[in-house]
Design an enzyme around this catalytic site. Sequence first.
Site, short mmCIF file in Angstrom:
data_model
loop_
_atom_site.label_atom_id
_atom_site.label_comp_id
_atom_site.label_asym_id
_atom_site.label_seq_id
_atom_site.Cartn_x
_atom_site.Cartn_y
_atom_site.Cartn_z
N LYS A 213 -6.10 -2.06 -0.88
CA LYS A 213 -7.08 -1.96 0.34
C LYS A 213 -7.41 -3.35 0.72
O LYS A 213 -7.63 -3.53 1.90
CB LYS A 213 -8.17 -1.10 -0.13
CG LYS A 213 -7.74 0.31 -0.16
CD LYS A 213 -8.04 1.13 1.18
CE LYS A 213 -7.64 2.59 0.85
NZ LYS A 213 -7.74 3.46 2.16
N GLU B 138 -13.89 4.38 -2.88
CA GLU B 138 -12.48 4.57 -2.63
C GLU B 138 -12.10 5.74 -3.66
O GLU B 138 -12.12 5.44 -5.02
CB GLU B 138 -11.63 3.48 -2.50
CG GLU B 138 -10.30 3.73 -2.39
CD GLU B 138 -10.20 4.06 -0.74
OE1 GLU B 138 -9.05 5.00 -0.36
OE2 GLU B 138 -10.81 3.89 0.12
N ASP B 139 -11.45 6.78 -3.39
CA ASP B 139 -10.68 7.73 -4.32
C ASP B 139 -11.71 8.25 -5.51
O ASP B 139 -10.93 8.23 -6.69
CB ASP B 139 -9.42 7.03 -4.80
CG ASP B 139 -8.22 7.16 -3.49
OD1 ASP B 139 -8.67 7.61 -2.31
OD2 ASP B 139 -7.35 6.44 -3.82
N TYR C 181 0.88 -1.16 -0.19
CA TYR C 181 0.14 -0.03 0.12
C TYR C 181 0.78 1.32 -0.06
O TYR C 181 1.99 1.33 -0.53
CB TYR C 181 -0.95 -0.08 1.20
CG TYR C 181 -2.37 0.90 0.99
CD1 TYR C 181 -3.05 0.56 -0.15
CD2 TYR C 181 -2.42 1.92 1.59
CE1 TYR C 181 -4.13 1.30 -0.53
CE2 TYR C 181 -3.45 2.80 1.26
CZ TYR C 181 -4.30 2.59 0.28
OH TYR C 181 -5.44 3.44 -0.09
N ASP D 299 -14.22 5.39 2.51
CA ASP D 299 -12.94 5.76 3.27
C ASP D 299 -12.21 6.96 3.52
O ASP D 299 -11.75 7.26 4.36
CB ASP D 299 -11.97 4.64 2.75
CG ASP D 299 -10.71 4.41 3.90
OD1 ASP D 299 -11.14 4.37 5.03
OD2 ASP D 299 -9.73 4.32 3.25
N ASP D 300 -12.40 7.76 2.41
CA ASP D 300 -11.90 9.27 2.12
C ASP D 300 -12.54 9.95 3.18
O ASP D 300 -11.87 10.93 3.70
CB ASP D 300 -11.87 9.51 0.70
CG ASP D 300 -11.25 8.71 -0.31
OD1 ASP D 300 -10.03 8.37 -0.06
OD2 ASP D 300 -11.99 8.16 -1.30
N ASN E 219 -0.74 11.79 1.10
CA ASN E 219 -0.05 10.81 0.93
C ASN E 219 -0.02 10.44 -0.70
O ASN E 219 -0.86 11.14 -1.19
CB ASN E 219 -0.05 9.36 1.69
CG ASN E 219 -1.57 8.82 1.41
OD1 ASN E 219 -2.04 8.86 0.37
ND2 ASN E 219 -2.10 8.45 2.53
N ARG F 4 -9.16 10.32 -8.44
CA ARG F 4 -8.47 11.06 -7.59
C ARG F 4 -7.87 9.92 -6.58
O ARG F 4 -8.13 9.76 -5.29
CB ARG F 4 -9.54 11.92 -6.56
CG ARG F 4 -8.70 12.96 -5.52
CD ARG F 4 -9.62 13.62 -4.59
NE ARG F 4 -10.18 12.61 -3.73
CZ ARG F 4 -9.33 12.09 -2.61
NH1 ARG F 4 -8.27 12.83 -2.33
NH2 ARG F 4 -10.05 11.24 -1.94
#
Length: 594
Positions: A179, A250-251, A97, A273-274, A420, A161
């Site tokens: 993930k 996610e993202d 990850y 999760d974001d 990150n 993203r």
Amino acid sequence: MVTAVKITPTLASPASKPQSLDTAMPYETRTALHLKGLVPSAVENFAAQDARAYEQLKNKGSDLEKYIFLSWLRNTNLNLFYRLVLSHLKEIAPIIYTPTVGQACQEFSHIYPFLAPPSAVDGLYIPLSEVDSIDEIIENYRASIPAGCVPETTVITDGSRILGLGDLGMNGMGIPVGKLQLYVAAAGLDPTRCLPIVLDFGTDNAKYLEDPLYLGIRQKRPADEEFYAATEKVLNGLTAAFPGIFIQFEDFNTPHAFGLLEKWRHRTLCFNDDIQGTGSVILAGFISAIKLAGIPAQDQRILFVGAGSAGVGVAKQLVDYLVIEHNIPEEQAKAMFWFVDSRGIITANRGDTLADHKVYFAREDNGSTQCKDLGEALEYVKPTALIGLSTIYKAFSEKILTRMNEINRQARPIIFPLSNPQTKAECTFEEAMRFTDNRVLFASGTAFPSYTIPGTNDTRVPGQGNNMYVFPPIGLGAKLVRPTKITDSMIFAVSKALSNTLSDEEIARGELYPRIERIRETSAQVAAAFIHQAVREGTAQDQHWIDLVQANPAQSATSETPDGTYSQAILDEVKSAMWTPAESAQQLFPTTKL
């Protein structure tokens, strides 16, 4: 995360199972499978396999090469891969990850053929042009996996993203894969029941549209109306095929991240999760920091740099914490927060049209004052806590860090550079220590090395506000108790539970998160708290867990607010439900004559 390792037409048959023993396959089994003379003669135990795999990993020249090696291993020997990960989690987590997954995503189309054998199914790639065929796609997937391996957990992205790297299109598949590996390693989900999905809806990144090796569709991203219509078809097909599946968004880009969560959170079992995961893990670290900072919670002045979905999600959970835990009225709690975006401090009278998610925190008490950058904002706000989700490398410069230290001479400055991968981090742990006279309360979004204070033997370990502390136990808890939805109070209970997992030694050293080596232990504790909270508020559907919680209530079961507690009976049951890789051939195939 590959859901079905070594996927071949014969995998589901009992005769094919011993093949995954590889060099540990006994002679009699080799004879039965007509392999005599076709493989080396030595019959090894798993310890020898583990040693060889680790030797190969160490010999790789770069982290990307290590990523490729581990991916191939995961696709060819699932148990060996997870034995290796769990034995060296601190070393391997940054490879599977962040930060290495960022580079892997950027180069995904170039390395894809070398991540798995041609027969391995590495999740679902769903192009925009094929959403009307979602049922066929799902049936193709069913046909490719062993019988009984029905997905229970999925991570879905559209690659728009990725981390702090922007729009990577189909290349973003590395994130769901990574993930789900953490779901398994950290919280013991069954790896054969995890499904990574990328919605290949195009990309606005010219680099990939022009790359002759890019493996996604070559078109710009659709408008919102088409995006939501296409996503609706995919999610309807997915939830119809796999009722009760836990979905992690996610993202996605910020507007779509909020839009999807709002649209689906009351319709199916889902989680972003974001927004929720990042907020939860940072809240846990903030709770720990408040206890050590030397300034009461109600006197904190919190400056955020970056106002995307993650930043606003974190801030809203901190507001909830201040309201629930410290009885601060919501308007007063909200007034403790300031946001800096690319145009300076966010105010209601700045003169621009604010995105919907920014409006809640727009300042209305600034009069005619407008701060155009972080330096001006620092002097205006004089914050006690500086939280970065800006994806701007080195945004927390020596000047900014030194000034934060000066402002907080009577207390310890709280500095959380959360962007990150490392190439987007606002500062390093070493910089935060050096420029605050080693007084900082620190948490980052990516891994940094420990720091030894010059002239001493005092080595400090940086806190990493890594979402892997919270999304795996949330997924485990959701799988076990099967709530109708993931509520804000469940997320709050998770944060409280995580903050309570710190050992006395970790607290004494000023650490804000438990050591990564203890993550399986802490995941079980957090999942137990999640289960207790789901049963307490009546959303749980699994009768076994409902009965167990009611027969073994947490000590504070009479509390009216989520507090992250659980009973020992639930913790023991959670631990027994966690998947672990086999440690012997007989354990892997107990009914097979080896």
